[in-house]
Design a protein around this motif. Structure first.
Motif, short mmCIF file in Angstrom:
data_model
loop_
_atom_site.label_atom_id
_atom_site.label_comp_id
_atom_site.label_asym_id
_atom_site.label_seq_id
_atom_site.Cartn_x
_atom_site.Cartn_y
_atom_site.Cartn_z
N GLY A 64 0.78 -1.23 0.00
CA GLY A 64 0.00 0.00 0.00
C GLY A 64 0.81 1.28 0.00
N HIS A 65 2.10 1.18 -0.26
CA HIS A 65 2.93 2.38 -0.27
C HIS A 65 3.17 2.87 -1.69
CE1 HIS A 65 3.25 1.80 3.96
NE2 HIS A 65 3.79 0.60 3.81
N LEU A 66 3.79 4.03 -1.81
CA LEU A 66 3.92 4.67 -3.11
C LEU A 66 5.36 4.74 -3.61
CD1 LEU A 66 2.20 6.34 -5.24
CD2 LEU A 66 3.19 8.35 -4.11
N PRO A 67 5.69 3.97 -4.63
CA PRO A 67 7.02 4.11 -5.24
C PRO A 67 7.13 5.47 -5.91
CG PRO A 67 6.00 2.03 -5.89
CD PRO A 67 4.93 2.87 -5.24
N VAL A 68 8.23 6.15 -5.68
CA VAL A 68 8.47 7.42 -6.36
C VAL A 68 9.71 7.21 -7.23
CG1 VAL A 68 9.01 9.86 -6.09
CG2 VAL A 68 7.57 8.71 -4.40
N LEU A 69 9.49 7.07 -8.51
CA LEU A 69 10.62 6.85 -9.41
C LEU A 69 11.16 8.19 -9.87
CD1 LEU A 69 9.32 3.98 -11.72
CD2 LEU A 69 10.81 3.81 -9.74
N ILE A 70 12.46 8.35 -9.67
CA ILE A 70 13.08 9.58 -10.13
C ILE A 70 13.83 9.28 -11.41
CG2 ILE A 70 14.72 11.41 -9.61
CD1 ILE A 70 12.72 11.42 -7.47
N ILE A 71 13.40 9.87 -12.50
CA ILE A 71 14.15 9.74 -13.74
C ILE A 71 15.25 10.78 -13.68
CG2 ILE A 71 14.07 9.78 -16.25
CD1 ILE A 71 12.11 7.79 -15.25
N GLY A 72 16.47 10.32 -13.62
CA GLY A 72 17.58 11.25 -13.46
C GLY A 72 17.98 11.94 -14.74
N ASP A 73 17.06 12.64 -15.35
CA ASP A 73 17.42 13.30 -16.61
C ASP A 73 18.31 14.51 -16.36
OD1 ASP A 73 15.45 14.80 -15.46
OD2 ASP A 73 14.38 15.24 -17.31
N GLY A 74 18.34 14.97 -15.13
CA GLY A 74 19.28 16.03 -14.79
C GLY A 74 20.62 15.43 -14.44
N THR A 75 20.61 14.47 -13.54
CA THR A 75 21.84 13.84 -13.10
C THR A 75 22.53 13.07 -14.23
OG1 THR A 75 20.27 12.36 -12.03
CG2 THR A 75 21.73 13.62 -10.62
N ALA A 76 21.75 12.56 -15.17
CA ALA A 76 22.34 11.77 -16.26
C ALA A 76 23.28 12.61 -17.10
CB ALA A 76 21.25 11.20 -17.15
N ARG A 77 23.08 13.91 -17.02
CA ARG A 77 23.95 14.76 -17.81
C ARG A 77 25.39 14.67 -17.33
NH1 ARG A 77 20.96 18.52 -20.41
NH2 ARG A 77 22.77 18.86 -21.67
N LEU A 78 25.58 14.24 -16.10
CA LEU A 78 26.96 14.05 -15.68
C LEU A 78 27.30 12.59 -15.38
CD1 LEU A 78 27.57 14.55 -12.07
CD2 LEU A 78 25.91 16.17 -12.86
N GLY A 79 26.36 11.83 -14.88
CA GLY A 79 26.66 10.41 -14.70
C GLY A 79 27.19 10.09 -13.32
N ASP A 80 26.62 9.06 -12.73
CA ASP A 80 27.04 8.61 -11.40
C ASP A 80 28.44 8.02 -11.47
OD1 ASP A 80 27.33 7.64 -8.91
OD2 ASP A 80 25.63 6.25 -8.98
N PRO A 81 29.36 8.56 -10.69
CA PRO A 81 30.72 8.03 -10.70
C PRO A 81 30.86 6.75 -9.88
CG PRO A 81 30.58 9.87 -9.19
CD PRO A 81 29.23 9.73 -9.81
N THR A 82 29.80 6.35 -9.18
CA THR A 82 29.89 5.19 -8.30
C THR A 82 30.41 3.96 -9.03
OG1 THR A 82 28.07 5.96 -6.95
CG2 THR A 82 28.63 3.65 -6.76
N GLY A 83 31.48 3.41 -8.48
CA GLY A 83 32.00 2.17 -9.04
C GLY A 83 32.69 2.32 -10.38
N ARG A 84 32.74 3.53 -10.87
CA ARG A 84 33.35 3.72 -12.18
C ARG A 84 34.83 3.96 -12.03
NH1 ARG A 84 30.16 2.98 -16.67
NH2 ARG A 84 31.55 4.40 -17.73
N ASN A 85 35.59 3.43 -12.95
CA ASN A 85 37.00 3.75 -12.94
C ASN A 85 37.32 4.72 -14.08
OD1 ASN A 85 36.72 2.09 -15.09
ND2 ASN A 85 37.79 0.38 -14.15
N ASP A 86 36.28 5.19 -14.70
CA ASP A 86 36.50 6.24 -15.69
C ASP A 86 35.29 7.15 -15.68
OD1 ASP A 86 34.56 4.67 -16.72
OD2 ASP A 86 35.65 4.10 -18.51
N GLN A 87 35.38 8.19 -16.44
CA GLN A 87 34.32 9.17 -16.48
C GLN A 87 33.27 8.74 -17.49
OE1 GLN A 87 35.80 12.85 -17.81
NE2 GLN A 87 33.83 13.88 -17.65
N ARG A 88 32.02 9.09 -17.24
CA ARG A 88 31.00 8.73 -18.21
C ARG A 88 30.88 9.80 -19.29
NH1 ARG A 88 26.15 5.43 -15.45
NH2 ARG A 88 27.49 4.19 -14.14
#
Length: 395
Positions: A64-88
């Motif tokens: 009965g709870h509400l999933p809130v999906l965030i489409i990272g269209d702002g963040t995607a412009r830079l890319g999550d560096p997590t776990g990356r060994n190079d830049q996106r």
RNA sequence: GGGGAGAUACCUAAGUGGCCAACAGGGAUGGACUGUAAAUCCAUUGGCUCAGCCUUCAGAGGUUCGAAUCCUCUUCUCCCCA
């Protein structure tokens, strides 16, 4: 599955930040909890690994709870560096929009995306209107030392690889999302803990109750490494039933327990029973469950039968791509290139010399072999490796 | 802004004027074995009109009979100092 919400949730979590608060939130249940999950629209191939948090979200949805999906269209412009060994590489607006749409389409099988039961937000909504000074203000909410402690940055620095300023903004941006949607709970992969924590920090600074953070365990790929398309060990959510069943069957034995837990709803006791038996039997059941979940029971059954017929019976697949060729006479490498069994003449030659090429079941080892096509009948079946086939006719 | 180091094939990484289409490992592919598991073994891993030829070693020029290797400039990165 048992009805106790906390137990249901624990099946899909590795870390819970503030367990007491989670219990409290679940217990009160005065209102639907806002359960945030961020999607990075930087790619289109969603796989079963991404499905794990989805399945956890689905649990919340059923409670009965509400999933809130965030489409990272702002963040995607830079890319999550997590776990990356190079830049996106940066993405264009169009690519991001397309990726997001594809993503949602694929997870539709795992989560009910009806606006009534699920909120979808784009973070460009708030990042798009920020000016530089707003961004600086956001930047002032974190410290460099804290960010640089992170393993991924640490490793890159140690390896003398570049770490760019904007990459350090990513966790803050993800945290800011939490403030903007006032999330009660955020879900992320277990490599996301740092980013999830940032949400708590920012929420507190802005007068909100800090979100509970849940991380989902990593579902490993079929070879036991991290599931990733670049390793070829992934099971895509858009795979056909047959591909899906087959891929799961190629899973290593060691990985099965995790897969039962994270990719199916089968009860614990039942899982244990299967795991104690013959691995092949257990894997068959697993493959059917996984396939049925995305496709259907019938499709899974058909896929299982086709698989058995082909690989245990050694028969030809039932859906060999057909090629109608205009030329009657072909040298083997050229023919293989023509019907996409090889990308280059050299690759074709390698396959031939390695004994991987068969014509109507007979291995051909002569690179100079010439094939004469005929018009009628069954055509000729050309095979490269174990699973690539082409049925050939003279047009 | 000053000084130093570096950019090699999918990845890591040798090579520092001819023996280099380029050592080695990983990965990948094909074959044997099998449960399309693991382990193991063998082969292959730039392209082609394939016993030969062509194009590669960040990019552009140059020196040389001959360059991944030497010189010049450019781009990118890292480190130290300010």
């Amino acid at each position: 599955m048992t009805l106790d919400p906390a137990t249901q949730i624990r099946r899909f979590t590795s870390d819970i930040i503030d367990e007491a608060r989670l219990e409290k939130l679940l217990g009160e249940a005065q209102r639907p909890l806002r359960v945030k999950f961020g999607i990075d629209p930087t790619f289109t191939d969603v796989h079963l690994g991404h499905g794990v948090p989805m399945r956890l979200l689905r649990r919340f949805q059923l409670l009965g709870h509400l999933p809130v999906l965030i489409i990272g269209d702002g963040t995607a412009r830079l890319g999550d560096p997590t776990g990356r060994n190079d830049q996106r590489p940066p993405l264009s607006v169009e690519e991001v929009a397309h990726n997001a749409a594809t993503y949602l389409e694929q997870i539709g099988n795992l989560l009910d995306l009806d606006p009534k039961w699920c909120e979808v937000r784009h973070n460009s909504e708030w990042f798009g209107t920020m000016d530089f000074f707003d961004a600086l203000k956001l930047a002032s909410e974190g410290t460099a030392a804290r960010l640089l402690e992170r393993d991924d940055f640490r490793k890159r620095m140690d390896a003398q690889l570049p770490v760019h300023m904007h990459e350090m903004m990513y966790p803050l941006m993800q945290g800011w999302d939490s403030v903007m949607v006032e999330s009660d709970i955020e879900i992320g992969g277990n490599d996301q803990l740092f980013n999830l924590h940032m949400g708590r920090q920012l929420q507190e600074r802005h007068g909100q109750a800090p979100q509970v953070c849940l991380t989902t365990p990593l579902l490993l790929g079929t070879d036991g490494r991290k599931m990733s398309k670049s390793y070829g060990n992934h099971v895509g959510l858009n795979a056909t039933a047959e591909e899906m069943y087959g891929k799961v069957m190629s899973l290593s034995d060691e990985g099965m327990a995790d897969w039962f837990r994270l990719a199916t709803d089968l009860e614990e006791a039942e899982c244990q029973k299967l795991l104690a038996g013959h691995p092949r039997q257990a894997k068959d059941r697993l493959a059917r469950l996984v396939t049925a979940q995305i496709h259907s029971e019938e499709a899974a059954e058909a896929a299982a039968q086709e698989f058995t017929r082909r690989f245990r019976g050694g028969e030809l697949p039932s859906d060999i791509p057909v090629f109608q060729l205009a030329e009657p006479s072909w040298s083997l490498p050229n023919l293989m290139k023509e019907v996409k069994l090889a990308q280059s003449t050299s690759e074709a030659r390698r396959l031939i010399q390695g004994g991987g090429v068969k014509l109507d079941g007979v291995a051909l080892q002569d690179v100079k072999h010439v094939i004469e096509l005929t018009a009628g009948g069954e055509g000729l079946v050309l095979q490269a490796g174990k699973r690539r086939f082409a049925r050939l006719f003279l047009a």
